[in-house]
Write a protein that holds these residues in place. Structure first.
Motif, PDB file in Angstrom:
ATOM      1  N   ASN A 174      24.029  35.109  -0.479  1.00 13.32           N
ATOM      2  CA  ASN A 174      23.777  35.013   1.041  1.00 13.32           C
ATOM      3  C   ASN A 174      23.923  36.463   1.431  1.00 13.32           C
ATOM      4  OD1 ASN A 174      23.221  32.514   1.392  1.00 13.32           O
ATOM      5  ND2 ASN A 174      25.047  31.796   1.851  1.00 13.32           N
ATOM      6  N   TYR A 175      25.044  36.951   0.971  1.00 11.36           N
ATOM      7  CA  TYR A 175      25.556  38.498   1.131  1.00 11.36           C
ATOM      8  C   TYR A 175      24.328  39.569   1.035  1.00 11.36           C
ATOM      9  CZ  TYR A 175      27.872  42.861   1.024  1.00 11.36           C
ATOM     10  OH  TYR A 175      28.155  44.288   1.298  1.00 11.36           O
ATOM     11  N   THR A 177      21.374  38.660   0.036  1.00 10.49           N
ATOM     12  CA  THR A 177      20.008  38.480   0.508  1.00 10.49           C
ATOM     13  C   THR A 177      19.956  39.209   2.034  1.00 10.49           C
ATOM     14  OG1 THR A 177      19.686  36.540  -0.612  1.00 10.49           O
ATOM     15  CG2 THR A 177      18.312  36.605   1.489  1.00 10.49           C
ATOM     16  N   MET A 178      20.968  38.933   2.842  1.00  9.27           N
ATOM     17  CA  MET A 178      21.151  39.476   4.248  1.00  9.27           C
ATOM     18  C   MET A 178      21.106  41.163   4.174  1.00  9.27           C
ATOM     19  SD  MET A 178      21.512  39.006   7.376  1.00  9.27           S
ATOM     20  CE  MET A 178      22.043  40.037   8.773  1.00  9.27           C
ATOM     21  N   THR A 288      16.266  36.528   9.018  1.00 11.30           N
ATOM     22  CA  THR A 288      17.284  37.511   9.029  1.00 11.30           C
ATOM     23  C   THR A 288      18.333  36.748  10.231  1.00 11.30           C
ATOM     24  OG1 THR A 288      16.096  39.709   8.931  1.00 11.30           O
ATOM     25  CG2 THR A 288      18.298  39.609   9.920  1.00 11.30           C
ATOM     26  N   HIS A 290      18.672  33.080  10.160  1.00  8.21           N
ATOM     27  CA  HIS A 290      19.335  32.197   9.318  1.00  8.21           C
ATOM     28  C   HIS A 290      20.351  32.823   8.327  1.00  8.21           C
ATOM     29  CE1 HIS A 290      19.338  29.961   5.801  1.00  8.21           C
ATOM     30  NE2 HIS A 290      19.171  28.793   6.406  1.00  8.21           N
ATOM     31  N   GLN A 291      19.922  33.926   7.756  1.00 13.28           N
ATOM     32  CA  GLN A 291      20.879  34.480   6.794  1.00 13.28           C
ATOM     33  C   GLN A 291      22.302  35.212   7.424  1.00 13.28           C
ATOM     34  OE1 GLN A 291      19.861  33.148   3.661  1.00 13.28           O
ATOM     35  NE2 GLN A 291      21.243  34.778   3.511  1.00 13.28           N
ATOM     36  N   SER A 294      24.360  32.161   8.280  1.00 13.48           N
ATOM     37  CA  SER A 294      25.179  31.683   7.024  1.00 13.48           C
ATOM     38  C   SER A 294      26.084  32.510   6.437  1.00 13.48           C
ATOM     39  CB  SER A 294      23.989  31.637   6.068  1.00 13.48           C
ATOM     40  OG  SER A 294      22.952  30.894   6.273  1.00 13.48           O
ATOM     41  N   CYS A 295      26.001  34.069   6.754  1.00 11.46           N
ATOM     42  CA  CYS A 295      27.043  34.902   6.152  1.00 11.46           C
ATOM     43  C   CYS A 295      28.266  34.990   7.064  1.00 11.46           C
ATOM     44  CB  CYS A 295      26.428  36.426   6.244  1.00 11.46           C
ATOM     45  SG  CYS A 295      25.245  36.652   4.714  1.00 11.46           S
TER      46      CYS A 295
END
Length: 337
Positions: A174-175, A177-178, A288, A290-291, A294-295
């Motif tokens: 997740n990190y 991807t962000m 972005t 969504h991520q 999540s982060c």
């Protein structure tokens, strides 16, 4: 020295990816330069006024910058063993190819509308524009195959960085991807603002100054997001999420104005391309957002400490949550979780 050692340790698929990404950049820049020279030579009014005629040059500039930006993504992904960025590069290359396809139809319409020299210019650049699309399509297919081998090669590197804990590994994905999406946001936002300013607006429009101010504000917001992500700062991330929602509303507003009958004369032939770019921007913003959420939910669960250890900022193993000290003072591995 460190760079040369990284190149030596780089897997063969990684070296091929970097070489091919550079080759693609050279090929696309060469083809686009040829097209632009032909158009500027035969159609003299491209820069004659603050008008949509500048779309000829802007589309070419976007493609060249997109290709160079893709090269930056690929080299960075391979050097850092970042499979997320490498896969993201393949998707970004598809996006750049779609810009080339849109450019083909937009430029054909614009050139054919110029009754004086359009019928002479289009045959000269048609095959070259198609070749540019074909080159990007072929390279994208090759990158997709090589990305699979890099995913396998770099899997062990990710394991060494964050360990076998599946929860930590999911947070790390997740990190990364962000971080990748923030880079894409930079390109998309800047590309939209520049295109909108040059292709649509006039210096006398009230939106002109607002759109120009949008650029540094956007860059500051992206920097805030990156800083908040690295520091696991809740206030910074919440601020970014709020401003990102505002950016989404801004793009929706811009898209609505493009289809406003009162604004039809302003957009002319630019509406298809600008609408497509706006939709892509909204998709990137949604991903972005969504991520980011999540982060934010992963803050405080040990990912920050694990990343600091892999970067050499924390060498004391007692700071790793996988270890604990028993009653006798001995350090033992914690197998819970």
């Amino acid at each position: 020295m460190a760079i040369s050692e990284s190149i030596q340790k780089m897997p063969l698929a990684g070296k091929l990816c970097c070489f091919l990404a550079g080759l693609q950049a050279l090929a696309v820049i060469g083809l686009e330069t040829y097209i632009l020279v032909i158009v500027l030579k035969d159609i003299g009014n491209v820069f004659a006024s603050w008008s949509s005629d500048k779309g000829v040059a802007i589309y070419f500039l976007l493609l060249v910058i997109a290709t160079l930006f893709g090269l930056f993504l690929m080299i960075g992904g391979v050097m850092n063993g970042d499979t997320i960025q490498i896969i993201g590069f393949c998707l970004f290359n598809l996006f750049a190819m779609s810009l080339a396809i849109f450019r083909f139809y937009q430029i054909r319409t614009w050139i054919e509308s110029n009754i004086f020299v359009g019928y002479l210019v289009y045959p000269k650049v048609k095959d070259v524009m198609l070749a540019s699309i074909g080159v990007m399509a072929a390279f994208t297919a090759v990158f997709g195959v090589l990305a699979y081998f890099l995913y396998i090669a770099f899997g062990w590197e990710i394991y060494k960085r964050v360990g076998a804990d599946m929860k930590i590994r999911r947070m790390y994905v997740n990190y990364r991807t962000m971080v990748f999406l923030l880079k894409i946001d930079f390109f998309v936002f800047l590309g939209f603002a520049v295109s909108y300013i040059i292709l649509v607006l006039k210096s006398s429009d009230p939106e002109f100054a607002i759109t120009i101010a949008f650029v540094p504000v956007t860059m500051s917001v992206l920097f805030l997001a990156f800083w908040g992500l690295r520091r696991e700062s809740g206030p910074a991330m919440w601020t970014f999420i709020f401003l990102l929602c505002g950016s989404a509303a801004y793009f929706v507003y811009k898209c609505a104005r493009m289809f406003d009958p009162k604004q039809e004369a302003k957009f002319l032939t630019q509406r298809p391309m600008m609408t497509y770019y706006t939709i892509i921007s909204l998709v990137v913003i949604s991903a972005t957002l969504h991520q980011a959420i999540s982060c934010l939910a992963n803050f405080g669960y040990g990912l920050k400490e694990r990343i600091e250890i892999t970067r050499g900022k924390r060498s004391d193993m007692e700071q790793i949550q996988d270890y604990y000290v028993n009653a006798a003072g001995d350090r033992r591995m914690n197998l819970d979780g």
